[in-house]
Design a protein around this motif. Structure first.
Motif, mmCIF file in Angstrom:
data_model
loop_
_atom_site.group_PDB
_atom_site.id
_atom_site.type_symbol
_atom_site.label_atom_id
_atom_site.label_comp_id
_atom_site.label_asym_id
_atom_site.label_seq_id
_atom_site.Cartn_x
_atom_site.Cartn_y
_atom_site.Cartn_z
ATOM 1 N N THR A 146 0.838 -1.200 0.000
ATOM 2 C CA THR A 146 0.000 0.000 0.000
ATOM 3 C C THR A 146 0.873 1.249 0.000
ATOM 4 O OG1 THR A 146 -0.203 -0.079 2.419
ATOM 5 C CG2 THR A 146 -1.934 -1.155 1.122
ATOM 6 N N LEU A 147 0.380 2.306 -0.620
ATOM 7 C CA LEU A 147 1.185 3.494 -0.914
ATOM 8 C C LEU A 147 1.743 4.163 0.330
ATOM 9 C CD1 LEU A 147 2.090 5.186 -3.355
ATOM 10 C CD2 LEU A 147 0.056 6.604 -3.008
ATOM 11 N N GLY A 148 0.992 4.097 1.430
ATOM 12 C CA GLY A 148 1.421 4.777 2.643
ATOM 13 C C GLY A 148 2.715 4.258 3.232
ATOM 14 N N HIS A 149 3.176 3.098 2.787
ATOM 15 C CA HIS A 149 4.447 2.580 3.285
ATOM 16 C C HIS A 149 5.650 3.296 2.672
ATOM 17 C CE1 HIS A 149 1.939 -0.971 4.476
ATOM 18 N NE2 HIS A 149 2.694 -0.835 5.543
ATOM 19 N N LEU A 150 5.410 4.110 1.656
ATOM 20 C CA LEU A 150 6.474 4.921 1.076
ATOM 21 C C LEU A 150 6.426 6.336 1.619
ATOM 22 C CD1 LEU A 150 6.580 4.077 -2.752
ATOM 23 C CD2 LEU A 150 8.168 3.332 -0.974
ATOM 24 N N SER A 151 7.545 7.023 1.570
ATOM 25 C CA SER A 151 7.589 8.437 1.917
ATOM 26 C C SER A 151 6.629 9.217 1.021
ATOM 27 C CB SER A 151 9.011 8.978 1.722
ATOM 28 O OG SER A 151 9.012 10.392 1.714
ATOM 29 N N PRO A 152 5.898 10.183 1.578
ATOM 30 C CA PRO A 152 5.002 11.004 0.748
ATOM 31 C C PRO A 152 5.702 11.650 -0.436
ATOM 32 C CG PRO A 152 4.568 11.384 3.073
ATOM 33 C CD PRO A 152 5.800 10.529 3.006
ATOM 34 N N ARG A 153 7.006 11.822 -0.353
ATOM 35 C CA ARG A 153 7.769 12.407 -1.456
ATOM 36 C C ARG A 153 7.708 11.557 -2.708
ATOM 37 N NH1 ARG A 153 13.554 12.754 1.084
ATOM 38 N NH2 ARG A 153 14.070 13.454 -1.032
ATOM 39 N N LEU A 154 7.402 10.268 -2.536
ATOM 40 C CA LEU A 154 7.411 9.336 -3.662
ATOM 41 C C LEU A 154 6.019 8.965 -4.160
ATOM 42 C CD1 LEU A 154 10.132 6.936 -2.204
ATOM 43 C CD2 LEU A 154 10.485 8.714 -3.941
ATOM 44 N N HIS A 155 4.987 9.404 -3.473
ATOM 45 C CA HIS A 155 3.632 8.966 -3.808
ATOM 46 C C HIS A 155 3.247 9.305 -5.240
ATOM 47 C CE1 HIS A 155 2.050 8.556 0.603
ATOM 48 N NE2 HIS A 155 3.163 7.878 0.372
ATOM 49 N N HIS A 156 3.693 10.465 -5.725
ATOM 50 C CA HIS A 156 3.276 10.898 -7.065
ATOM 51 C C HIS A 156 3.785 9.969 -8.159
ATOM 52 C CE1 HIS A 156 7.399 12.441 -6.862
ATOM 53 N NE2 HIS A 156 7.357 12.538 -8.178
ATOM 54 N N LEU A 157 4.810 9.181 -7.852
ATOM 55 C CA LEU A 157 5.357 8.268 -8.850
ATOM 56 C C LEU A 157 4.425 7.092 -9.138
ATOM 57 C CD1 LEU A 157 9.055 8.073 -7.603
ATOM 58 C CD2 LEU A 157 8.186 9.383 -9.558
ATOM 59 N N PHE A 158 3.581 6.748 -8.175
ATOM 60 C CA PHE A 158 2.754 5.541 -8.284
ATOM 61 C C PHE A 158 1.259 5.797 -8.218
ATOM 62 C CE2 PHE A 158 6.833 4.173 -6.378
ATOM 63 C CZ PHE A 158 7.230 3.258 -7.342
ATOM 64 N N ASP A 159 0.838 6.882 -7.634
ATOM 65 C CA ASP A 159 -0.590 7.130 -7.439
ATOM 66 C C ASP A 159 -1.235 7.565 -8.753
ATOM 67 O OD1 ASP A 159 -2.933 7.204 -6.039
ATOM 68 O OD2 ASP A 159 -2.565 9.139 -5.075
ATOM 69 N N GLY A 160 -2.108 6.734 -9.280
ATOM 70 C CA GLY A 160 -2.758 7.033 -10.555
ATOM 71 C C GLY A 160 -1.863 6.863 -11.760
ATOM 72 N N ALA A 161 -0.736 6.160 -11.597
ATOM 73 C CA ALA A 161 0.234 6.014 -12.680
ATOM 74 C C ALA A 161 -0.214 4.969 -13.695
ATOM 75 C CB ALA A 161 1.591 5.619 -12.101
ATOM 76 N N SER A 162 0.213 5.157 -14.934
ATOM 77 C CA SER A 162 0.047 4.126 -15.959
ATOM 78 C C SER A 162 1.120 3.058 -15.761
ATOM 79 C CB SER A 162 0.201 4.740 -17.350
ATOM 80 O OG SER A 162 1.544 5.173 -17.545
ATOM 81 N N LEU A 163 1.007 1.949 -16.475
ATOM 82 C CA LEU A 163 2.016 0.903 -16.347
ATOM 83 C C LEU A 163 3.382 1.409 -16.823
ATOM 84 C CD1 LEU A 163 2.776 -1.934 -15.535
ATOM 85 C CD2 LEU A 163 1.978 -2.748 -17.758
ATOM 86 N N ASP A 164 3.395 2.187 -17.889
ATOM 87 C CA ASP A 164 4.662 2.761 -18.350
ATOM 88 C C ASP A 164 5.280 3.651 -17.275
ATOM 89 O OD1 ASP A 164 4.593 1.510 -20.806
ATOM 90 O OD2 ASP A 164 3.759 3.237 -21.875
ATOM 91 N N GLN A 165 4.459 4.424 -16.601
ATOM 92 C CA GLN A 165 4.959 5.305 -15.545
ATOM 93 C C GLN A 165 5.459 4.515 -14.347
ATOM 94 O OE1 GLN A 165 1.374 7.660 -15.266
ATOM 95 N NE2 GLN A 165 2.299 9.380 -16.371
ATOM 96 N N VAL A 166 4.791 3.414 -14.016
ATOM 97 C CA VAL A 166 5.266 2.555 -12.932
ATOM 98 C C VAL A 166 6.630 1.971 -13.298
ATOM 99 C CG1 VAL A 166 4.838 0.439 -11.619
ATOM 100 C CG2 VAL A 166 2.955 2.016 -12.083
ATOM 101 N N GLN A 167 6.758 1.497 -14.525
ATOM 102 C CA GLN A 167 8.040 0.953 -14.964
ATOM 103 C C GLN A 167 9.142 2.009 -14.896
ATOM 104 O OE1 GLN A 167 6.091 -2.036 -18.288
ATOM 105 N NE2 GLN A 167 8.073 -1.188 -18.692
#
Length: 295
Positions: A146-167
């Motif tokens: 779950t996203l909250g296990h990461l620093s809030p500084r990194l949330h934008h990298l994964f929240d609502g991301a496409s698969l290409d963006q996750v990669q």
């Protein structure tokens, strides 16, 4: 699901993967087929033979050699499943790299990321298109996803991301590890946290694109958390195993999700633990000195 169903499990020589193959073979019908995959040919052959010989086995079981770090091999296997069987009904991405507490997280990063994340992306890309209507495509993760296990500084990298963006985020993390800048950027030392978050984010990305069609056809794409499991991979991280499940016990909730009729929209695209979705934004960043595995 269709008659003559086809199921496939990665990382299935032992542990949870092996238990999932055994459970699938026991719950499916004699004309169905379960593909047990792993990277070692002898272990794959031995495991498939052993499962076939179990008293409760009903479906056919065949071994397939598959190194999940070889994305081309994943694509070829998906093509075989499409061409030979007209698709798959159950695909479980379960492979994981074993990491011991006394090993350097940074030194093992490439293998860990390739097995847990690059392979997950490849399975989603290759097997998503060959999943039959009413099928199940599951990625085994953990509650650390779950996203909250990461620093809030990194949330934008994964929240609502496409698969290409996750990669891209995963490769950015890998690069930061190689250059010694990961902690400065907010990445935790323990590889399992960003890896699991990225796995769930990848599932969410693919599910977001397919949601309407999949729900209309009773098809499920989700991440699953099996809870604490007593396996060779997880045992070194725990001092108390009194609450741990055997692989067979842990497989039951995943198998129930696979064989439940219909799809609960609340579970679609989510991280599911014991039949309930875990909040995507839940969790707190880990205390690095503890570095204990959370089931």
């Amino acid at each position: 699901m269709n008659a003559s169903r086809i199921a496939l499990v990665t990382g299935a020589n032992q542990g949870l993967g092996r238990a999932l193959v055994e459970g699938l073979a026991a719950r499916m019908d004699p004309n169905d087929l379960v593909l047990l995959t792993g990277r070692n040919a002898q272990r794959v052959a031995d495991a498939a033979r052993e499962v076939t010989g179990l008293p409760g086995t009903r479906a056919r079981v065949e071994g397939r050699v598959l190194d999940v770090t070889d994305t081309d091999a994943i694509a070829r296997l998906a093509e075989e499943v499409r061409d030979r069987f007209a698709g798959a009904d159950v695909v479980v991405s379960n492979a994981v790299a074993r990491l011991l507490p006394d090993e350097s997280q940074a030194e093992r990063a490439d293998e860990f990321i390739d097995v847990s994340n690059v392979a997950t992306h490849a399975v989603l890309r290759s097997f998503g298109p060959v999943l039959r209507p009413g099928g199940r495509l599951l990625v085994v993760a953990s509650s650390l996803g779950t996203l909250g296990h990461l620093s809030p500084r990194l949330h934008h990298l994964f929240d609502g991301a496409s698969l290409d963006q996750v990669q891209y985020a995963v490769e950015s993390w890998r690069s930061a590890l190689h250059h010694g800048t990961a902690q400065e950027a907010g990445w935790p030392v323990w590889l399992n946290v960003p890896s699991k978050v990225a796995q769930v984010a990848a599932v969410r990305a693919v599910a977001a694109e397919r949601r309407e069609h999949d729900l209309a056809t009773g098809t499920l794409i989700a991440a699953v958390c099996p809870g604490m499991v007593d396996t060779a991979t997880s045992r070194p991280w725990f001092s108390d195993y009194s609450q741990a499940q055997s692989p067979a016990q842990a497989a039951e909730a995943v198998l129930d999700l696979i064989f439940t009729d219909g799809v609960d929209p609340a579970l679609y695209g989510e991280l599911v633990r014991f039949g309930k979705a875990l909040p995507w934004h839940g969790g707190t960043p880990p205390v690095e000195q503890d570095r204990m595995l959370t089931p």
